[in-house]
Design a protein around this motif. Structure first.
Motif, PDB file in Angstrom:
ATOM      1  N   ASP A   1       0.815  -1.220   0.000  1.00 25.31           N
ATOM      2  CA  ASP A   1       0.000   0.000   0.000  1.00 25.31           C
ATOM      3  C   ASP A   1       0.850   1.272   0.000  1.00 25.31           C
ATOM      4  O   ASP A   1       0.340   2.375   0.196  1.00 25.31           O
ATOM      5  N   SER A   2       2.151   1.100  -0.239  1.00 29.68           N
ATOM      6  CA  SER A   2       3.055   2.249  -0.200  1.00 29.68           C
ATOM      7  C   SER A   2       2.942   3.104  -1.463  1.00 29.68           C
ATOM      8  O   SER A   2       2.751   2.580  -2.562  1.00 29.68           O
ATOM      9  N   PRO A   3       3.082   4.424  -1.321  1.00 28.84           N
ATOM     10  CA  PRO A   3       3.100   5.288  -2.498  1.00 28.84           C
ATOM     11  C   PRO A   3       4.449   5.309  -3.203  1.00 28.84           C
ATOM     12  O   PRO A   3       4.579   5.850  -4.299  1.00 28.84           O
ATOM     13  N   TRP A   4       5.461   4.693  -2.573  1.00 24.79           N
ATOM     14  CA  TRP A   4       6.810   4.759  -3.126  1.00 24.79           C
ATOM     15  C   TRP A   4       6.954   3.825  -4.323  1.00 24.79           C
ATOM     16  O   TRP A   4       6.507   2.682  -4.308  1.00 24.79           O
ATOM     17  N   ARG A   5       7.595   4.342  -5.344  1.00 22.93           N
ATOM     18  CA  ARG A   5       7.887   3.580  -6.551  1.00 22.93           C
ATOM     19  C   ARG A   5       9.388   3.660  -6.804  1.00 22.93           C
ATOM     20  O   ARG A   5       9.900   4.715  -7.197  1.00 22.93           O
ATOM     21  N   ILE A   6      10.102   2.579  -6.558  1.00 20.26           N
ATOM     22  CA  ILE A   6      11.553   2.574  -6.743  1.00 20.26           C
ATOM     23  C   ILE A   6      11.834   2.089  -8.161  1.00 20.26           C
ATOM     24  O   ILE A   6      11.898   0.890  -8.423  1.00 20.26           O
ATOM     25  N   ARG A   7      11.964   3.051  -9.073  1.00 25.88           N
ATOM     26  CA  ARG A   7      12.195   2.721 -10.481  1.00 25.88           C
ATOM     27  C   ARG A   7      13.645   2.935 -10.899  1.00 25.88           C
ATOM     28  O   ARG A   7      14.076   2.461 -11.947  1.00 25.88           O
ATOM     29  N   GLU A   8      14.393   3.697 -10.074  1.00 23.86           N
ATOM     30  CA  GLU A   8      15.806   3.961 -10.353  1.00 23.86           C
ATOM     31  C   GLU A   8      16.519   4.232  -9.040  1.00 23.86           C
ATOM     32  O   GLU A   8      15.878   4.411  -7.983  1.00 23.86           O
ATOM     33  N   TYR A   9      17.836   4.247  -9.095  1.00 22.82           N
ATOM     34  CA  TYR A   9      18.626   4.361  -7.875  1.00 22.82           C
ATOM     35  C   TYR A   9      18.272   5.616  -7.084  1.00 22.82           C
ATOM     36  O   TYR A   9      18.168   5.574  -5.849  1.00 22.82           O
TER      37      TYR A   9
ATOM     38  N   LEU B   1       3.678 -12.965   3.190  1.00 24.48           N
ATOM     39  CA  LEU B   1       3.606 -11.508   3.015  1.00 24.48           C
ATOM     40  C   LEU B   1       3.321 -11.102   1.573  1.00 24.48           C
ATOM     41  O   LEU B   1       3.420  -9.915   1.241  1.00 24.48           O
ATOM     42  N   SER B   2       2.957 -12.056   0.729  1.00 26.23           N
ATOM     43  CA  SER B   2       2.786 -11.756  -0.696  1.00 26.23           C
ATOM     44  C   SER B   2       1.787 -10.631  -0.941  1.00 26.23           C
ATOM     45  O   SER B   2       1.945  -9.847  -1.880  1.00 26.23           O
ATOM     46  N   GLY B   3       0.743 -10.532  -0.125  1.00 21.88           N
ATOM     47  CA  GLY B   3      -0.245  -9.470  -0.307  1.00 21.88           C
ATOM     48  C   GLY B   3       0.056  -8.200   0.439  1.00 21.88           C
ATOM     49  O   GLY B   3      -0.670  -7.218   0.316  1.00 21.88           O
ATOM     50  N   ARG B   4       1.161  -8.196   1.208  1.00 25.89           N
ATOM     51  CA  ARG B   4       1.466  -7.042   2.048  1.00 25.89           C
ATOM     52  C   ARG B   4       2.712  -6.286   1.603  1.00 25.89           C
ATOM     53  O   ARG B   4       2.924  -5.144   2.020  1.00 25.89           O
ATOM     54  N   VAL B   5       3.555  -6.933   0.810  1.00 24.69           N
ATOM     55  CA  VAL B   5       4.744  -6.262   0.287  1.00 24.69           C
ATOM     56  C   VAL B   5       4.817  -6.503  -1.208  1.00 24.69           C
ATOM     57  O   VAL B   5       4.223  -7.450  -1.735  1.00 24.69           O
ATOM     58  N   ARG B   6       5.555  -5.656  -1.892  1.00 18.45           N
ATOM     59  CA  ARG B   6       5.762  -5.858  -3.327  1.00 18.45           C
ATOM     60  C   ARG B   6       7.210  -5.545  -3.679  1.00 18.45           C
ATOM     61  O   ARG B   6       7.848  -4.681  -3.077  1.00 18.45           O
ATOM     62  N   ARG B   7       7.675  -6.283  -4.665  1.00 14.94           N
ATOM     63  CA  ARG B   7       9.034  -6.072  -5.138  1.00 14.94           C
ATOM     64  C   ARG B   7       9.061  -4.911  -6.120  1.00 14.94           C
ATOM     65  O   ARG B   7       8.180  -4.785  -6.982  1.00 14.94           O
TER      66      ARG B   7
END
Length: 253
Positions: A124-132, A197-203
């Motif tokens: 549910d995080s708004p963070w999107r880690i697309r680059e360093y 935790l598959s539904g609670r975290v995302r890679r």
């Protein structure tokens, strides 16, 4: 259990030639066994008391079958395993920790691709880690700064929080105490499944790939060093038969 970020697996082989009296049968069985020492490092080696499971126990059991010997596993601490390899009191390393090149011969073929560094955030995080650059300004849980990701390891501008392993890191993430987890992709992937935790975290999309393959290392100081060729032959046969891939898929996919 906590993944130490380091895996060593060691094997001692003894050969019995002549039949022994019944009183010596147990000693003979011990002498003909593969004794594997492994720290707790999922999914390669998973230690629960005296029980050991994982990719490397499965692999070495298959190698033992090829060589006609049984396999026993002895849990150990990372540093202890490393010392045993370098002293030659055990025969094989799992190849997940740096060792003096003069102390081991690396065996072919490799048994698995080397794990890269993965980043996880809450689902549910708004963070999107697309680059360093997206890592800056976020609290990052890391159990051991990835030695094979030099930029990340050397970057003191990042807010890195050291933990005891991927399990602790992921639990900090779901509790909201950090925004990001950085960890070896194979270990984190295993813990995400084990902790459900598959539904609670995302890679995240961004990550750092692993380079090369993992190989067993034969201790040059071991009195069984001459068996290195036999281990390589058994590994090659497992690869050619498809058994090695079956073991990899079971633990890494």
């Amino acid at each position: 259990m906590a993944a130490r970020g380091v895996l060593l697996l060691a094997v001692v082989v003894g050969l019995a030639v002549f039949p022994l009296p019944a009183a010596a049968t147990e000693d003979a069985d011990n002498a003909t066994a593969l004794t594997a020492a492994a720290p707790d490092a999922p999914p390669y080696s998973i230690v629960d008391g005296e029980e050991v499971a994982g990719l490397l126990p499965d692999l070495l059991t298959a190698v033992g079958e090829k060589l006609g010997v049984s396999v026993r596993f002895q849990p150990c601490q990372d540093g202890e395993c490393r010392q045993m390899i370098e002293a030659g009191t055990v025969d094989l390393s799992g190849g997940l920790t740096p060792l003096d090149r003069e102390s081991v011969d690396w065996l072919e073929p490799s048994y698995a691709p080397r794990s890269g560094t993965a980043f996880f955030v809450r689902a549910d995080s708004p963070w999107r880690i697309r680059e360093y650059g997206d890592l800056h300004g976020l609290r990052i849980a890391v159990d051991a700064e990835p030695a094979r990701f030099p930029r990340f390891k050397a970057d003191n501008s990042l807010d890195k929080r050291e933990t005891g392993g991927p399990q602790e890191s992921l639990l900090l993430l779901v509790r909201g105490e950090v925004e990001v987890v950085a960890c070896p992709e194979a270990a984190c992937g295993w813990y995400v499944k084990a902790l459900r935790l598959s539904g609670r975290v995302r890679r995240c999309v961004y990550g750092h790939p692993g380079e090369g393959g993992l190989r067993l290392g034969s201790s040059r100081a071991s009195p069984r060093a001459e068996l290195a060729g036999e281990f390589s032959r058994a590994l090659s046969e497992l690869r050619d038969s498809g058994r090695l891939e079956e073991i990899r898929v079971r633990w890494l996919d």
